[in-house]
Design a protein around this motif. Structure first.
Motif, PDB file in Angstrom:
ATOM      1  N   PRO A   1      -5.710  -0.340   3.481  1.00 57.52           N
ATOM      2  CA  PRO A   1      -4.701  -0.936   4.369  1.00 57.52           C
ATOM      3  C   PRO A   1      -3.661  -1.719   3.552  1.00 57.52           C
ATOM      4  O   PRO A   1      -3.983  -2.291   2.508  1.00 57.52           O
TER       5      PRO A   1
ATOM      6  N   CYS B   1      -4.164  -7.055   2.414  1.00 60.98           N
ATOM      7  CA  CYS B   1      -4.899  -5.873   2.876  1.00 60.98           C
ATOM      8  C   CYS B   1      -5.719  -6.099   4.143  1.00 60.98           C
ATOM      9  O   CYS B   1      -6.433  -5.216   4.570  1.00 60.98           O
ATOM     10  N   CYS B   2      -5.641  -7.304   4.746  1.00 63.36           N
ATOM     11  CA  CYS B   2      -6.418  -7.510   5.980  1.00 63.36           C
ATOM     12  C   CYS B   2      -5.902  -8.738   6.716  1.00 63.36           C
ATOM     13  O   CYS B   2      -5.110  -9.525   6.163  1.00 63.36           O
TER      14      CYS B   2
ATOM     15  N   VAL C   1       2.160  -3.062   9.079  1.00 58.83           N
ATOM     16  CA  VAL C   1       0.816  -2.577   8.740  1.00 58.83           C
ATOM     17  C   VAL C   1       0.838  -1.065   8.532  1.00 58.83           C
ATOM     18  O   VAL C   1       1.434  -0.320   9.321  1.00 58.83           O
TER      19      VAL C   1
ATOM     20  N   VAL D   1      -1.766   2.342   6.535  1.00 58.08           N
ATOM     21  CA  VAL D   1      -2.975   2.702   5.770  1.00 58.08           C
ATOM     22  C   VAL D   1      -2.711   4.007   5.007  1.00 58.08           C
ATOM     23  O   VAL D   1      -1.925   4.837   5.438  1.00 58.08           O
TER      24      VAL D   1
ATOM     25  N   ILE E   1      -5.079  -2.049  11.913  1.00 54.39           N
ATOM     26  CA  ILE E   1      -5.620  -1.254  10.797  1.00 54.39           C
ATOM     27  C   ILE E   1      -6.653  -0.251  11.337  1.00 54.39           C
ATOM     28  O   ILE E   1      -6.607   0.949  11.046  1.00 54.39           O
TER      29      ILE E   1
END
Length: 463
Positions: A6, A168-169, A205, A207, A237
């Motif tokens: 992500p 990443c999150c 966002v 991925v 995500i």
């Protein structure tokens, strides 16, 4: 199959803490009666001209310096055109080509596996900080199927902080925004209260698989709390991964986070890229800033902004404050985070330490376990605490001098929360909680107990 990676990038709008708007003299005030703070310029009457607010420029420079940015000595203003009811001019003045600050970084810490004792520090790059005006506010009245416009917010100064896609999150994004919020509040450049819309976050966002180019990104707009930010990103995500694994495609669209349902919902697609028809703002000259070297000798200081002068006056940033707390008092790094996360708690702690003989490491336990959990339970801020630092220090001194036991101290604290204005010592006396130091006195009490319970004593002996 390789796992999905992500990628999260943030755009954050922080409302500048200033008495008046970015280009007009109208007052800035939350929840004022609708349309009561609107100048002719805010309402975009023909012939009105923008006048740049010095305070807003200083706040942006200060924020840029605190975030390790290069400050551009020459920045430019642009018009970004779009048509919406709450944008009376049909354009917003922003800094698209050359913003006031570029190429910065923000370090933030987060705990691994929710263990406060294991913290890692990460850094997110900051692409730029730009000055721009806010738009008005549309209020949708569904019962009468009409939309009303309040222009009080139109023209309020904003700093847009654009972060590179380095996260990443949701947890990382939340930790970065929380740190930014603390920095802004420490500087005083923005009050950054999310509930009042003073800090609004948009998250981009996407991925992709390792080694492949980034996937198509969606934008989740106007997230208004740090908790919802983490949830919105993590949901988005997961949604994208499931969509792609089921053979679907991700649309380049704008989504909103529905906090009641805990999911993101489509707002509008971005397939037809909106053309904002950027053009230079003809009514504002380039914004020129100086430093000690470039400051002209005959220049009136009131008329210019000196970057070095602002730099010298920067307060200690949260990271420095935390380090000092750890070094000075020997507390754990994770405790320094808790102290700074609650407004006024670090000052409360230091005040107690100054007034008590107890070691700071022991004081921190009382502050975090007893004081903070009580305040949280009753939804009180540190300022509203019924027990002052002076009174808590008094109580801890009684404990430190061994005049009471720690169990008794907890009982006294429970009484103090009632806020009846009694001192710890008065409560100790009233409830007879003193520890007895006198050996003889103790022996007499024990003897009296034994004498008064002869049968029980015989049973014990025989038993």
């Amino acid at each position: 199959l390789a796992p999905w990676v992500p990628v999260v990038g943030l755009e954050i709008h922080a409302q500048i803490s200033s008495n008046s708007k970015l280009f007009s003299g109208s007052q800035v005030q939350f929840a004022a009666p609708p349309n009561s703070l609107v100048s002719f310029f805010d309402a975009s009457l023909p012939g009105t001209l923008p006048v740049l607010n010095r305070r807003c420029v200083e706040a942006a420079v200060m924020t840029g310096l605190a975030l390790n940015c290069s400050i551009n000595k020459k920045s430019l203003f642009d018009r970004k055109h779009y048509f919406y009811a709450d944008l009376p001019a049909g354009y917003q003045i922003t800094q698209q080509r050359v913003p006031i600050a570029v190429n910065g970084s923000l370090s933030y810490s987060l705990c691994i596996d929710n263990k406060m004792s294991q913290m890692v520090t990460k850094t997110v790059r900051i692409k730029q900080i730009q000055l721009e005006q806010d738009s008005g506010k549309s209020l949708h009245d569904d019962t009468r199927s009409q939309t009303l416009v309040d222009l009080n917010r139109a023209g309020v100064g904003l700093m847009e902080v654009v972060m590179e896609p380095d996260m990443c999150c949701g947890e990382e994004a939340a930790a970065a925004v929380r740190e930014l919020q603390l920095i802004l509040q420490t500087l005083g450049s923005s009050q950054a209260v999310m509930a009042e819309g003073q800090l609004r976050v948009d998250a981009n966002v996407s991925v992709h698989h390792p080694g492949e180019p980034y996937g198509v990104r969606t934008e989740v707009k106007n997230i208004n709390s740090i908790r919802f930010l983490a949830k919105a990103i993590d949901y988005e995500i997961q949604r994208q991964i499931e969509e792609l694994e089921n053979g679907g495609t991700i649309l380049n669209e704008t989504r909103a986070f529905d906090s009641k349902l805990g999911c993101t919902v489509p707002m509008r697609d971005k397939e037809g890229k909106q053309d904002y028809r950027f053009m230079p703002e003809p009514n504002l000259p380039p914004l020129i800033l100086y430093d000690a070297k470039s400051l002209p000798a005959n220049m009136n200081h009131q008329q210019v902004i000196n970057i070095d002068w602002i730099h010298e006056r920067l307060p200690d940033l949260p990271s420095v404050k935390r380090k000092k707390l750890v070094e000075q008092y020997g507390i754990l790094p994770e405790h320094s985070f808790t102290l700074l996360n609650e407004e006024g708690l670090a000052e409360f702690f230091e005040s107690v330490v100054k007034q008590t003989q107890m070691k700071p490491k022991k004081v921190i336990g009382w502050i975090l376990k007893d004081l903070l959990s009580y305040l949280k339970q009753h939804s009180l801020t540190v300022k509203e605490s019924p027990v002052s630092s002076f009174v808590l220090a008094d109580l801890l001194n009684l404990l430190e001098k061994k005049e009471i036991s720690s169990t008794a101290a907890k009982q006294v604290l429970a009484e103090l929360w009632k806020g009846e204005g009694k001192t710890p010592l008065e409560i100790v006396k009233e409830q007879k909680l003193e520890l007895l130091q006198d050996q003889k006195e103790l022996e007499q009490i024990c003897q009296a107990v034994i004498d008064g319970h002869k049968n029980e004593v015989i049973m014990m002996v025989l038993g």
